[in-house]
Design a protein around this motif. Structure first.
Motif, PDB file in Angstrom:
ATOM      1  N   ILE A   1      -4.821  -3.822  31.452  1.00 18.33           N
ATOM      2  CA  ILE A   1      -3.321  -3.781  32.462  1.00 18.33           C
ATOM      3  C   ILE A   1      -3.539  -5.552  33.475  1.00 18.33           C
ATOM      4  CG2 ILE A   1      -1.092  -2.810  32.960  1.00 18.33           C
ATOM      5  CD1 ILE A   1      -1.454  -0.826  32.112  1.00 18.33           C
ATOM      6  N   GLY A   2      -3.986  -4.426  34.071  1.00 20.86           N
ATOM      7  CA  GLY A   2      -4.083  -5.873  35.014  1.00 20.86           C
ATOM      8  C   GLY A   2      -4.209  -7.269  34.338  1.00 20.86           C
ATOM      9  N   VAL A   3      -5.500  -7.172  33.726  1.00 24.25           N
ATOM     10  CA  VAL A   3      -5.295  -8.815  33.022  1.00 24.25           C
ATOM     11  C   VAL A   3      -4.475  -8.907  32.055  1.00 24.25           C
ATOM     12  CG1 VAL A   3      -7.421  -9.841  30.835  1.00 24.25           C
ATOM     13  CG2 VAL A   3      -8.103  -7.826  33.292  1.00 24.25           C
ATOM     14  N   GLN A   4      -3.282  -7.968  31.699  1.00 23.28           N
ATOM     15  CA  GLN A   4      -2.306  -8.529  30.778  1.00 23.28           C
ATOM     16  C   GLN A   4      -1.695  -9.225  31.334  1.00 23.28           C
ATOM     17  OE1 GLN A   4      -2.205  -4.722  28.047  1.00 23.28           O
ATOM     18  NE2 GLN A   4      -0.973  -6.527  26.695  1.00 23.28           N
ATOM     19  N   ARG A   5      -1.287  -8.300  32.611  1.00 20.69           N
ATOM     20  CA  ARG A   5      -0.430  -9.213  33.731  1.00 20.69           C
ATOM     21  C   ARG A   5      -0.796 -10.760  33.934  1.00 20.69           C
ATOM     22  NH1 ARG A   5       0.995  -4.373  37.506  1.00 20.69           N
ATOM     23  NH2 ARG A   5       2.334  -3.314  36.181  1.00 20.69           N
ATOM     24  N   MET A   6      -1.933 -10.268  34.569  1.00 20.94           N
ATOM     25  CA  MET A   6      -2.448 -12.006  34.846  1.00 20.94           C
ATOM     26  C   MET A   6      -2.191 -12.837  33.346  1.00 20.94           C
ATOM     27  SD  MET A   6      -6.071 -10.964  36.552  1.00 20.94           S
ATOM     28  CE  MET A   6      -5.917 -10.228  38.154  1.00 20.94           C
ATOM     29  N   ALA A   7      -2.392 -12.605  32.230  1.00 23.20           N
ATOM     30  CA  ALA A   7      -1.889 -13.774  31.428  1.00 23.20           C
ATOM     31  C   ALA A   7      -0.588 -13.714  31.431  1.00 23.20           C
ATOM     32  CB  ALA A   7      -2.511 -12.806  30.130  1.00 23.20           C
ATOM     33  N   ARG A   8       0.374 -12.851  31.879  1.00 24.85           N
ATOM     34  CA  ARG A   8       1.982 -13.258  31.472  1.00 24.85           C
ATOM     35  C   ARG A   8       2.018 -13.975  32.885  1.00 24.85           C
ATOM     36  NH1 ARG A   8       3.603  -7.287  31.668  1.00 24.85           N
ATOM     37  NH2 ARG A   8       2.403  -7.402  30.432  1.00 24.85           N
ATOM     38  N   ARG A   9       1.135 -14.169  33.529  1.00 27.77           N
ATOM     39  CA  ARG A   9       1.197 -15.355  35.299  1.00 27.77           C
ATOM     40  C   ARG A   9       0.376 -16.393  35.171  1.00 27.77           C
ATOM     41  NH1 ARG A   9       1.961 -11.776  41.099  1.00 27.77           N
ATOM     42  NH2 ARG A   9       3.229 -13.880  40.940  1.00 27.77           N
ATOM     43  N   ARG A  10       0.083 -16.707  33.153  1.00 28.14           N
ATOM     44  CA  ARG A  10      -0.528 -17.691  33.067  1.00 28.14           C
ATOM     45  C   ARG A  10      -1.929 -17.753  34.071  1.00 28.14           C
ATOM     46  NH1 ARG A  10       2.892 -19.510  30.005  1.00 28.14           N
ATOM     47  NH2 ARG A  10       2.079 -20.758  29.804  1.00 28.14           N
TER      48      ARG A  10
ATOM     49  N   VAL B   1      -3.014 -19.610  40.978  1.00 27.41           N
ATOM     50  CA  VAL B   1      -4.113 -18.930  41.327  1.00 27.41           C
ATOM     51  C   VAL B   1      -3.692 -18.114  42.124  1.00 27.41           C
ATOM     52  CG1 VAL B   1      -6.367 -19.446  42.576  1.00 27.41           C
ATOM     53  CG2 VAL B   1      -5.499 -20.819  40.926  1.00 27.41           C
ATOM     54  N   ALA B   2      -2.273 -18.239  43.356  1.00 27.94           N
ATOM     55  CA  ALA B   2      -2.324 -17.462  44.489  1.00 27.94           C
ATOM     56  C   ALA B   2      -1.536 -16.147  43.481  1.00 27.94           C
ATOM     57  CB  ALA B   2      -1.361 -18.075  45.260  1.00 27.94           C
ATOM     58  N   ALA B   3      -1.008 -16.163  41.948  1.00 23.09           N
ATOM     59  CA  ALA B   3      -0.645 -15.107  41.347  1.00 23.09           C
ATOM     60  C   ALA B   3      -1.686 -14.099  41.216  1.00 23.09           C
ATOM     61  CB  ALA B   3       0.584 -15.579  40.094  1.00 23.09           C
ATOM     62  N   ALA B   4      -2.484 -14.719  40.386  1.00 18.74           N
ATOM     63  CA  ALA B   4      -3.858 -13.791  40.193  1.00 18.74           C
ATOM     64  C   ALA B   4      -4.428 -13.574  41.107  1.00 18.74           C
ATOM     65  CB  ALA B   4      -4.968 -15.025  39.125  1.00 18.74           C
ATOM     66  N   VAL B   5      -4.574 -13.744  42.554  1.00 19.48           N
ATOM     67  CA  VAL B   5      -5.113 -13.558  43.620  1.00 19.48           C
ATOM     68  C   VAL B   5      -3.815 -11.982  43.707  1.00 19.48           C
ATOM     69  CG1 VAL B   5      -5.438 -13.604  45.790  1.00 19.48           C
ATOM     70  CG2 VAL B   5      -6.091 -15.392  44.701  1.00 19.48           C
ATOM     71  N   GLU B   6      -3.122 -11.846  43.683  1.00 19.89           N
ATOM     72  CA  GLU B   6      -2.112 -10.983  44.574  1.00 19.89           C
ATOM     73  C   GLU B   6      -1.832 -10.333  42.885  1.00 19.89           C
ATOM     74  OE1 GLU B   6       2.335 -12.008  44.269  1.00 19.89           O
ATOM     75  OE2 GLU B   6       2.587  -9.875  43.930  1.00 19.89           O
ATOM     76  N   GLU B   7      -2.243 -10.260  41.807  1.00 19.17           N
ATOM     77  CA  GLU B   7      -2.453  -9.450  40.559  1.00 19.17           C
ATOM     78  C   GLU B   7      -3.936  -8.473  40.951  1.00 19.17           C
ATOM     79  OE1 GLU B   7       0.037  -7.826  38.802  1.00 19.17           O
ATOM     80  OE2 GLU B   7       1.251  -9.236  38.491  1.00 19.17           O
ATOM     81  N   GLY B   8      -4.718  -9.575  40.887  1.00 15.56           N
ATOM     82  CA  GLY B   8      -6.282  -8.767  41.743  1.00 15.56           C
ATOM     83  C   GLY B   8      -6.201  -7.857  42.415  1.00 15.56           C
ATOM     84  N   ARG B   9      -4.927  -8.140  44.020  1.00 15.30           N
ATOM     85  CA  ARG B   9      -5.431  -6.996  44.737  1.00 15.30           C
ATOM     86  C   ARG B   9      -4.457  -6.062  44.105  1.00 15.30           C
ATOM     87  NH1 ARG B   9      -3.428  -9.585  50.199  1.00 15.30           N
ATOM     88  NH2 ARG B   9      -5.532 -11.336  50.098  1.00 15.30           N
ATOM     89  N   THR B  10      -3.163  -5.799  43.592  1.00 18.49           N
ATOM     90  CA  THR B  10      -2.666  -4.706  43.167  1.00 18.49           C
ATOM     91  C   THR B  10      -3.885  -3.975  42.299  1.00 18.49           C
ATOM     92  OG1 THR B  10      -0.667  -6.532  42.644  1.00 18.49           O
ATOM     93  CG2 THR B  10      -1.032  -4.315  41.631  1.00 18.49           C
ATOM     94  N   VAL B  11      -4.671  -4.625  41.082  1.00 16.53           N
ATOM     95  CA  VAL B  11      -5.154  -3.717  40.269  1.00 16.53           C
ATOM     96  C   VAL B  11      -5.911  -3.084  40.850  1.00 16.53           C
ATOM     97  CG1 VAL B  11      -7.103  -3.700  39.139  1.00 16.53           C
ATOM     98  CG2 VAL B  11      -5.270  -5.930  38.403  1.00 16.53           C
ATOM     99  N   TYR B  12      -6.724  -3.933  41.881  1.00 14.94           N
ATOM    100  CA  TYR B  12      -7.029  -2.907  42.990  1.00 14.94           C
ATOM    101  C   TYR B  12      -6.884  -1.277  43.910  1.00 14.94           C
ATOM    102  CZ  TYR B  12     -11.992  -1.517  45.857  1.00 14.94           C
ATOM    103  OH  TYR B  12     -12.578  -0.828  46.204  1.00 14.94           O
TER     104      TYR B  12
END
Ligand code: ATP
Length: 913
Positions: free
Chosen positions: A309-318, A686-697
């Motif tokens: 789900i995290g990977v999908q969300r990151m994709a939505r945020r490009r 990139v910043a959005a992906a970091v945020e999602e990365g933190r959320t996944v964790y």
């Protein structure tokens, strides 16, 4: 419609590498300067199929299903099921097998969903190719290529199909995928021997190989499965497995847990039979119950789905993830090293200033539309009044590979934006591109590379005299110039200081600078090489000041990163003054410091480590510097995300903890080396992906901290019952029901949890920190014990009130589950308060999951079939109220615990829970 052959039909018995280029074009029935027509492409596509390789073989569904059982936890359950069956407890063994199968089905479906999600993301990365069709150069998806297509190659491209090359400029290709040879091969358009081996066929460029240098063009001779790579299936590696270091760590933890649980169960069995005097048969059931209770069957599937789900969300945020472990690394990134052009800036280049020997001119108009003109001291200056402008326009247009076209009233640019801006400038200077290109046709080129920072082209006029046109970074070009021209086109002596002053002023305003120069030579020049350029003696025409404003969203993203304790460093090929001005506009630091590539070279590794921490901007830096910078940062213990686009960026991208390639302007080489690709080339992603990365964790932590207390709670209940010699308050079948229902309904809802509001105000996570921190272990035990108290308490209370053993057990099971329902609200935030409307209503999956659970529990308690299967009994209202009261107590106690934790965190300097 077919394209008439340009020559007589060739000797088709020879393979393409042995045919001359022209014979090959004739054989494929295509004109070199026209390409195929749209109709012909359609016909050939129907005949040959798309240019894609067959999908790699996947694990079949049956095997994937069976693999769900390949897990120590499940083995233990199966063994327990068999023994219970042998002992004649058919209902219990039936439930155990039922749960194992249902668990496998759920795992199978979830894994399938996760894989489909990742496949869809992979499809977003389909490669593209530059082709000539209907006489026009265009960019298409590589899957649309057909035999006969004329394809252009540039450094960093992945060759999209098998090509017979007919034109090369220093073209070098690395063919390791085919030949195993990692040294790039120099290509040439000349035919090679019929029996030449694959590695010696210099006239060919094979699909899947990488262009490491130069340019070239060729005609497609084979596409899709007919290519060499398609035939040997070298690319058909298995699909990447759905695992990451963290998941492996958790799998190891589960295995360890299983053995511990088994040991505890054996001890409990021995204790129960020998000390408490239970019948071995009953005691065995209790021990099975204990094991079943403690094993978190649902955990692995939940972790996988959370990650997906995290990977999908990151994709939505490009931000498109190419390698799953990057999701975890993103959450702990401490430094982002970013390119400037196009990533932090908009990459909408406009020449706004022309610095000449006679002072500076301003250029009006913005964007690629050639509307606007020149001004000198606020007064219009037409190109007729200043012949130098025509000269500048000519060089700007001809020493250039970009194309500007007017489509539906909109100006579109194909090529490098810097060069696009120069075409616009040429049009503003009144240049007619078609006429100009006819008058001075191009005969050779040294393409722009960030290493040498210039581009030069060789042209010949109608008299046969050579013109060498040069454009590039001023410090490269100016040293090659001996004179300059006045606005009237009259040669002038070269006042280096005046030029430097004007350039410093423009760079200080954040403009990137580009010098244009030319040299005439009488007589023909066959080719152009570096020595020709290095000989110097050029006439400097102008230095152009090009604006490229920062992206608004990048300014915000930089501020977010800084607040999140992440340093942002800009690594650019641009001039230090330009980079500093842009860095200031982006707010990289209160006082921005810059170091140049040349200075980096003076530093040894140790000195660089110090400098890299203190510096925000690295200017005039080339890809090798990037690699050293990543290494220096990593030596300092930083977790580095690094962006890149060129073929030479690949080593730095590979070395970085998270290599980030640009989706648009990035080369295939960079994308292959990267862990993540940005669909929009934007720093904000990139910043959005970091945020999602933190959320996944965070969500992984939440899932673990949510599921494990159920196991502890139930195992605790069984354990205490054995210890105290009580009737089992909860049967193995009931335990499995609770485990399954919490894992598939409640815990799954946490995988959809959004980022917590303060996620980008925390410091980066220490990558060495285990998932199960001390705090998490405490939380798990705390809630586990609450559930023990609730389940045991409810059981004993009901018995005391004269309820049947079945009713008392039903109450105990419901107490545990309702406790988990309220704990689910708690776990929407690990430490933040949830006693507010958003806390209860903020995640609709939570509400759905609870609704589903309540329906399941109603059936479990009141449906006769379920009653027979699980040994349950309907409960009176008073019992439900007590259960509800227990649930509310869990909610409040955990909130109180969070409040205490928050108070402690505030007192601690690093603020981590
Ligand atoms: P980054 O993308 O890493 O932030 P950049 O793209 O701005 O850096 P380069 O493309 O390496 O950096 O450009 C460095 C310098 O080379 C520019 O400042 C400019 O003077 C010159 N330059 C850029 N593009 C061209 C080109 N197409 N032809 C000639 N010179 C160029």
């Amino acid at each position: 419609m077919t394209n008439p052959p340009s020559r007589a039909p060739a000797d088709i018995r020879l393979p393409h590498h042995a045919l001359s280029a022209n014979d090959c074009l004739a054989d494929l029935d295509v004109r070199r300067h026209e390409g195929l027509s749209a109709d012909e492409v359609a016909a050939r596509l129907a005949r040959h199929g798309p240019n894609t390789l067959p999908a790699p073989p996947r694990t079949g569904p049956l095997k994937r299903f069976l693999l769900q059982f390949h897990n120590v936890l499940i083995y233990v359950l199966l063994a327990a099921g068999v023994i219970t069956l042998v002992l004649g407890h058919h209902v219990d063994s039936g439930v155990i097998f039922g749960v194992v199968v249902i668990n496998a089905i759920i795992g199978f479906l979830q894994e399938g969903k996760a894989e489909r999600a990742l496949d869809a993301i992979r499809d977003m990365l389909s490669p593209r190719a530059q082709v000539l069709r209907d006489g026009r150069r265009q960019e298409i998806e590589a899957s649309g290529l057909v035999p006969g297509d004329i394809v252009f190659l540039a450094s960093g491209d992945k060759v999209p199909a098998d090509l017979r090359l007919f034109e090369v400029r220093s073209l070098r290709i690395e063919e390791a995928v085919l030949t195993g040879e990692s040294l790039a091969v120099e290509k040439s358009p000349d035919a090679v021997a019929d029996d030449a081996s694959l590695g010696d066929r210099r006239s060919m460029a094979y699909s899947g190989t990488l262009v490491t240098y130069g340019q070239g063009s060729g005609v497609v001779v084979a596409s899709g499965a007919e290519t060499e790579i398609g035939r040997i299936s070298a690319m058909l590696t298995a699909v990447e497995s759905m695992t990451t270091p963290l998941l492996r760590q958790m799998a190891g933890f589960s295995a360890l847990l299983t053995w511990v649980i088994l040991a505890v169960a054996v001890v409990a069995f021995a204790f129960g039979t020998l000390v408490r005097g239970y019948a071995p048969d009953d005691m065995f059931l209790a021990a099975v119950g204990l094991a079943v209770a403690a094993i978190p069957e649902g955990l692995p599937a939940i972790m996988t789905i959370t990650l997906a789900i995290g990977v999908q969300r990151m994709a939505r945020r490009r931000a498109i993830i190419r390698r799953l472990p990057a999701v975890e690394a993103l959450g702990s990134v401490t430094v982002i090293c970013s390119d400037k052009t196009g990533t932090l800036t908009r990459n909408e280049m406009t020449v706004q200033r022309v610095i000449t020997a006679d002072g500076r001119l301003d250029v009006t108009g913005a964007g690629y539309a050639p509307r606007g003109g020149f001004e000198r001291d606020g007064h219009d200056l037409s190109p007729d009044q200043a012949p130098l402008l025509t000269e500048i326009g000519r060089v700007a247009l001809l020493c250039n590979d970009a194309e500007l076209t007017l489509e539906h009233e909109e100006w579109r640019m194909v090529g490098d934006p810097t060069e696009g801006a120069l075409v616009t400038l040429a049009l503003k200077a009144g240049i007619d591109p078609r006429r100009q290109r006819e008058e001075l046709p191009r005969d050779d080129v040294i393409p722009f590379e960030s290493e040498h920072r210039f581009m030069a082209t060789l042209h010949h006029d109608h008299e046969g005299d050579a013109h060498i046109l040069l454009k590039g970074a001023p410090e490269r070009v100016l040293e090659l110039c001996s004179t300059c021209l006045s606005l009237d086109g009259v040669p002038q002596p070269f006042d280096a200081e005046a030029w430097q002053r004007a350039m410093d002023e423009a760079a200080g305003e954040g403009m990137r600078l580009l010098a244009v120069a030319e040299r005439h030579e009488s007589g023909r020049n066959e080719s152009l090489d570096f020595d020709d350029v290095e000989r110097g003696n050029f006439v400097l025409l102008a230095v152009l000041g090009i604006t490229d404003p920062p992206r608004d969203e990048a300014v915000k993203a930089v501020a977010n990163c800084l607040a999140a304790g992440i340093h942002v460093k800009m690594i650019t090929g641009d001039h230090a003054a330009t980079a500093k001005a842009i860095g200031q506009q982006l707010g990289l630091a209160r006082e921005v410091r810059a170091v140049t590539g040349a200075e980096i070279e003076q530093l040894d590794d140790e000195a660089l480590e110090k400098v890299v921490i203190e510096t925000e901007i690295f200017a005039r830096a080339s890809p090798e510097h990037k690699l050293r910078l990543v290494q220096a940062l990593q030596a300092r213990g930083e977790v580095v995300a690094m962006t890149g686009d060129g073929v030479n960026d690949a080593p730095a991208l590979k070395r970085a903890d998270v290599g980030v390639a640009m989706g648009h302007k990035g080369t295939e080489a960079a994308k292959e080396a990267a862990e993540m690709v940005l669909a929009d080339d934007n720093f904000a992603s990139v910043a959005a992906a970091v945020e999602e990365g933190r959320t996944v964790y965070d969500n992984l932590k939440k899932a673990v901290a949510y599921i494990l207390p159920t196991n502890i709670g139930q195992a605790g209940i069984v354990f205490f019952a054995v210890l105290l010699g009580l009737t089992m308050p909860i049967t193995p079948a009931q335990i499995l029901w609770v485990n399954m229902i919490t894992a598939v309904t409640l815990a799954l809802a946490l995988a959809f949890e959004d980022a917590e509001p303060d996620i980008m105000q925390r410091r980066p996570r220490d990558p060495r920190e285990p998932l199960l921190t001390g705090f998490l272990v405490w939380r798990i035990i705390f809630v586990g014990l609450l559930l023990v108290a609730g389940g045991m308490g409810m059981f004993l209370w009901e018995l005391d009130q004269g309820a049947s053993i079945e009713a008392a057990r039903t109450a105990a099971v419901n107490a545990v589950l309702i406790g988990e329902v309220f704990y689910l609200f708690n776990m929407r935030s690990l430490t933040g308060p949830v006693l507010n409307p958003d806390g209860f209503l903020g995640n609709r999956y939570v509400l759905w999951a609870i609704g589903l659970l309540l329906v399941c529990q109603a059936l479990f308690t009141y449906l006769p079939a379920m009653q027979a299967l699980f040994g349950t009994e309907g409960l009176p209202l008073a019992a439900w109220l007590r259960i509800l009261g227990f649930g509310v107590a869990v909610l409040l106690l955990v909130e109180a615990e969070k409040w205490l934790v928050r108070r402690r965190i505030r007192r601690r300097p690093n603020g981590d829970a």
